[in-house]
Scaffold this motif. Structure first.
Motif, PDB file in Angstrom:
ATOM      1  N   PRO A  64     -25.720   1.375  -2.400  1.00 39.17           N
ATOM      2  CA  PRO A  64     -26.974   1.375  -1.654  1.00 39.17           C
ATOM      3  C   PRO A  64     -26.893   0.535  -0.379  1.00 39.17           C
ATOM      4  CG  PRO A  64     -27.184   0.120  -3.708  1.00 39.17           C
ATOM      5  CD  PRO A  64     -25.852   0.775  -3.728  1.00 39.17           C
ATOM      6  N   ASN A  65     -27.534   1.060   0.654  1.00 39.28           N
ATOM      7  CA  ASN A  65     -27.640   0.404   1.961  1.00 39.28           C
ATOM      8  C   ASN A  65     -26.289   0.182   2.641  1.00 39.28           C
ATOM      9  OD1 ASN A  65     -30.377   0.414   1.531  1.00 39.28           O
ATOM     10  ND2 ASN A  65     -30.455  -1.710   0.868  1.00 39.28           N
ATOM     11  N   LEU A  66     -25.272   0.930   2.231  1.00 38.47           N
ATOM     12  CA  LEU A  66     -23.976   0.877   2.899  1.00 38.47           C
ATOM     13  C   LEU A  66     -23.887   2.075   3.836  1.00 38.47           C
ATOM     14  CD1 LEU A  66     -21.077  -0.230   3.298  1.00 38.47           C
ATOM     15  CD2 LEU A  66     -20.381   1.309   1.447  1.00 38.47           C
ATOM     16  N   PHE A  67     -23.805   1.804   5.113  1.00 42.88           N
ATOM     17  CA  PHE A  67     -23.633   2.839   6.128  1.00 42.88           C
ATOM     18  C   PHE A  67     -22.256   2.630   6.743  1.00 42.88           C
ATOM     19  CE2 PHE A  67     -27.921   4.451   6.233  1.00 42.88           C
ATOM     20  CZ  PHE A  67     -28.692   3.371   5.790  1.00 42.88           C
ATOM     21  N   ALA A  68     -21.337   3.528   6.485  1.00 46.54           N
ATOM     22  CA  ALA A  68     -19.968   3.424   6.999  1.00 46.54           C
ATOM     23  C   ALA A  68     -19.896   4.181   8.318  1.00 46.54           C
ATOM     24  CB  ALA A  68     -18.987   3.991   5.981  1.00 46.54           C
ATOM     25  N   VAL A  69     -19.820   3.450   9.399  1.00 47.78           N
ATOM     26  CA  VAL A  69     -19.812   4.050  10.736  1.00 47.78           C
ATOM     27  C   VAL A  69     -18.434   3.865  11.357  1.00 47.78           C
ATOM     28  CG1 VAL A  69     -20.813   3.864  13.057  1.00 47.78           C
ATOM     29  CG2 VAL A  69     -22.271   3.640  11.042  1.00 47.78           C
ATOM     30  N   GLY A  70     -17.973   4.893  12.035  1.00 46.80           N
ATOM     31  CA  GLY A  70     -16.726   4.789  12.776  1.00 46.80           C
ATOM     32  C   GLY A  70     -15.508   5.302  12.055  1.00 46.80           C
ATOM     33  N   ASP A 116     -21.478   6.138  18.582  1.00 47.90           N
ATOM     34  CA  ASP A 116     -22.844   6.261  19.110  1.00 47.90           C
ATOM     35  C   ASP A 116     -23.632   7.301  18.319  1.00 47.90           C
ATOM     36  OD1 ASP A 116     -24.950   5.768  21.176  1.00 47.90           O
ATOM     37  OD2 ASP A 116     -24.532   7.880  21.638  1.00 47.90           O
ATOM     38  N   GLU A 117     -23.037   8.456  18.076  1.00 48.49           N
ATOM     39  CA  GLU A 117     -23.714   9.507  17.300  1.00 48.49           C
ATOM     40  C   GLU A 117     -24.013   9.033  15.880  1.00 48.49           C
ATOM     41  OE1 GLU A 117     -24.750  12.694  17.948  1.00 48.49           O
ATOM     42  OE2 GLU A 117     -24.123  12.766  20.036  1.00 48.49           O
ATOM     43  N   GLN A 118     -23.036   8.391  15.244  1.00 44.06           N
ATOM     44  CA  GLN A 118     -23.248   7.914  13.886  1.00 44.06           C
ATOM     45  C   GLN A 118     -24.281   6.784  13.847  1.00 44.06           C
ATOM     46  OE1 GLN A 118     -19.185   7.133  12.653  1.00 44.06           O
ATOM     47  NE2 GLN A 118     -19.105   9.086  11.556  1.00 44.06           N
ATOM     48  N   ALA A 119     -24.276   5.926  14.845  1.00 43.60           N
ATOM     49  CA  ALA A 119     -25.262   4.848  14.901  1.00 43.60           C
ATOM     50  C   ALA A 119     -26.676   5.416  15.065  1.00 43.60           C
ATOM     51  CB  ALA A 119     -24.941   3.888  16.037  1.00 43.60           C
ATOM     52  N   SER A 120     -26.830   6.474  15.846  1.00 44.66           N
ATOM     53  CA  SER A 120     -28.144   7.121  15.990  1.00 44.66           C
ATOM     54  C   SER A 120     -28.597   7.707  14.654  1.00 44.66           C
ATOM     55  CB  SER A 120     -28.082   8.225  17.051  1.00 44.66           C
ATOM     56  OG  SER A 120     -27.881   7.659  18.321  1.00 44.66           O
ATOM     57  N   GLY A 151     -14.087  20.122  14.049  1.00 46.81           N
ATOM     58  CA  GLY A 151     -14.105  19.186  15.152  1.00 46.81           C
ATOM     59  C   GLY A 151     -15.396  18.401  15.329  1.00 46.81           C
ATOM     60  N   PRO A 152     -15.381  17.494  16.297  1.00 49.11           N
ATOM     61  CA  PRO A 152     -16.479  16.543  16.450  1.00 49.11           C
ATOM     62  C   PRO A 152     -17.806  17.156  16.889  1.00 49.11           C
ATOM     63  CG  PRO A 152     -14.901  16.296  18.238  1.00 49.11           C
ATOM     64  CD  PRO A 152     -14.293  17.239  17.245  1.00 49.11           C
ATOM     65  N   LEU A 153     -17.786  18.158  17.720  1.00 54.74           N
ATOM     66  CA  LEU A 153     -19.058  18.717  18.196  1.00 54.74           C
ATOM     67  C   LEU A 153     -19.832  19.383  17.067  1.00 54.74           C
ATOM     68  CD1 LEU A 153     -18.014  20.099  21.690  1.00 54.74           C
ATOM     69  CD2 LEU A 153     -19.062  17.893  21.115  1.00 54.74           C
ATOM     70  N   GLU A 154     -19.119  20.140  16.226  1.00 52.12           N
ATOM     71  CA  GLU A 154     -19.794  20.773  15.089  1.00 52.12           C
ATOM     72  C   GLU A 154     -20.267  19.718  14.090  1.00 52.12           C
ATOM     73  OE1 GLU A 154     -18.815  23.885  11.540  1.00 52.12           O
ATOM     74  OE2 GLU A 154     -18.334  24.546  13.579  1.00 52.12           O
ATOM     75  N   TYR A 155     -19.430  18.724  13.820  1.00 52.15           N
ATOM     76  CA  TYR A 155     -19.827  17.644  12.910  1.00 52.15           C
ATOM     77  C   TYR A 155     -21.109  16.970  13.400  1.00 52.15           C
ATOM     78  CZ  TYR A 155     -20.039  12.886  11.090  1.00 52.15           C
ATOM     79  OH  TYR A 155     -20.484  11.698  10.565  1.00 52.15           O
ATOM     80  N   MET A 156     -21.131  16.599  14.653  1.00 47.95           N
ATOM     81  CA  MET A 156     -22.292  15.882  15.196  1.00 47.95           C
ATOM     82  C   MET A 156     -23.546  16.750  15.181  1.00 47.95           C
ATOM     83  SD  MET A 156     -20.366  13.880  18.256  1.00 47.95           S
ATOM     84  CE  MET A 156     -18.928  12.881  17.909  1.00 47.95           C
ATOM     85  N   GLN A 157     -23.394  18.030  15.473  1.00 53.98           N
ATOM     86  CA  GLN A 157     -24.546  18.930  15.438  1.00 53.98           C
ATOM     87  C   GLN A 157     -25.051  19.101  14.015  1.00 53.98           C
ATOM     88  OE1 GLN A 157     -26.244  20.197  18.189  1.00 53.98           O
ATOM     89  NE2 GLN A 157     -27.728  20.513  16.539  1.00 53.98           N
ATOM     90  N   GLU A 158     -24.150  19.199  13.051  1.00 55.07           N
ATOM     91  CA  GLU A 158     -24.563  19.326  11.651  1.00 55.07           C
ATOM     92  C   GLU A 158     -25.330  18.088  11.189  1.00 55.07           C
ATOM     93  OE1 GLU A 158     -21.049  20.326   9.437  1.00 55.07           O
ATOM     94  OE2 GLU A 158     -21.072  22.382  10.172  1.00 55.07           O
ATOM     95  N   CYS A 159     -24.898  16.920  11.622  1.00 57.82           N
ATOM     96  CA  CYS A 159     -25.628  15.695  11.266  1.00 57.82           C
ATOM     97  C   CYS A 159     -27.019  15.692  11.890  1.00 57.82           C
ATOM     98  CB  CYS A 159     -24.847  14.456  11.711  1.00 57.82           C
ATOM     99  SG  CYS A 159     -23.363  14.137  10.720  1.00 57.82           S
ATOM    100  N   ARG A 160     -27.132  16.074  13.155  1.00 58.52           N
ATOM    101  CA  ARG A 160     -28.446  16.142  13.809  1.00 58.52           C
ATOM    102  C   ARG A 160     -29.336  17.174  13.126  1.00 58.52           C
ATOM    103  NH1 ARG A 160     -25.156  15.307  18.523  1.00 58.52           N
ATOM    104  NH2 ARG A 160     -25.030  17.550  18.844  1.00 58.52           N
ATOM    105  N   ASP A 161     -28.768  18.319  12.779  1.00 64.78           N
ATOM    106  CA  ASP A 161     -29.543  19.359  12.084  1.00 64.78           C
ATOM    107  C   ASP A 161     -30.027  18.857  10.732  1.00 64.78           C
ATOM    108  OD1 ASP A 161     -29.033  21.040  14.243  1.00 64.78           O
ATOM    109  OD2 ASP A 161     -27.511  22.227  13.187  1.00 64.78           O
ATOM    110  N   TRP A 162     -29.177  18.145  10.004  1.00 62.94           N
ATOM    111  CA  TRP A 162     -29.533  17.607   8.698  1.00 62.94           C
ATOM    112  C   TRP A 162     -30.739  16.674   8.815  1.00 62.94           C
ATOM    113  CZ3 TRP A 162     -29.431  12.541   6.832  1.00 62.94           C
ATOM    114  CH2 TRP A 162     -29.547  12.396   5.449  1.00 62.94           C
TER     115      TRP A 162
END
Length: 166
Positions: free
Chosen positions: A52-58, A74-78, A140-151
């Motif tokens: 719980p409350n563990l956010f693994a960024v980077g 930056d994307e993961q931090a957002s 790749g990164p663009l699809e990953y980042m878009q999937e996170c935003r969509d989620w």
């Protein structure tokens, strides 16, 4: 949230099952290294059940690798800020991925990697399940980042996270 730690010093290759030279310990004393011994299990490479409350960024595992590491962070931090804001607005003190959300994310990565050759430049090596689960998003990164935003946009927080006010 009891505490948010932001650090600017990092070792990209240090691995996320240890932090600052000490093991990451979850609920009931489970070590992250033990949980991930057979392959990373996470939601978007950021949240994991039992921690719980563990956010693994980077990290790359089940997330992405890109030439612009700062863009990924930056994307993961957002993403993390959105989850934390959601929790603070509702008096939620504990958040973690549901195990079934981890399984859905792993299955999604396997599905997206189907038929692709190994792509070390994307951090994706699909010869085995263990390698795939420890690698980056196969598209790749663009699809990953878009999937996170969509989620985030479609209410993934409520569906895929254990939220507790205790």
């Amino acid at each position: 949230m009891d505490c948010v730690i932001f650090a600017t010093g990092f070792a990209v290759d240090a691995g996320r099952s240890r932090a600052g030279g000490f093991p990451v310990v979850g609920r009931d004393g489970e070590l992250l290294a033990d949980k991930w011994a057979g392959g990373v299990r996470s939601l978007h490479g950021i949240l994991t059940a039992g921690f719980p409350n563990l956010f693994a960024v980077g990290g790359i595992s089940q997330a992405t690798v890109t030439i612009s590491f700062t863009h990924t962070v930056d994307e993961q931090a957002s993403y993390v800020a959105t989850v934390i804001r959601y929790c603070l607005d509702r008096g939620i003190r504990s958040v973690e991925a549901r195990p079934e959300a981890e399984e859905r994310w792993s299955a999604h990565l396997k599905e997206r990697a189907a038929g692709l050759p190994p792509q070390p430049e994307l951090g994706c090596v699909s010869e085995s399940t263990t390698q795939l689960l420890a690698s980056g998003h196969p598209r790749g990164p663009l699809e990953y980042m878009q999937e996170c935003r969509d989620w985030l946009a479609v209410g993934g927080i409520v569906r895929d996270l254990v939220l507790s006010a205790d």
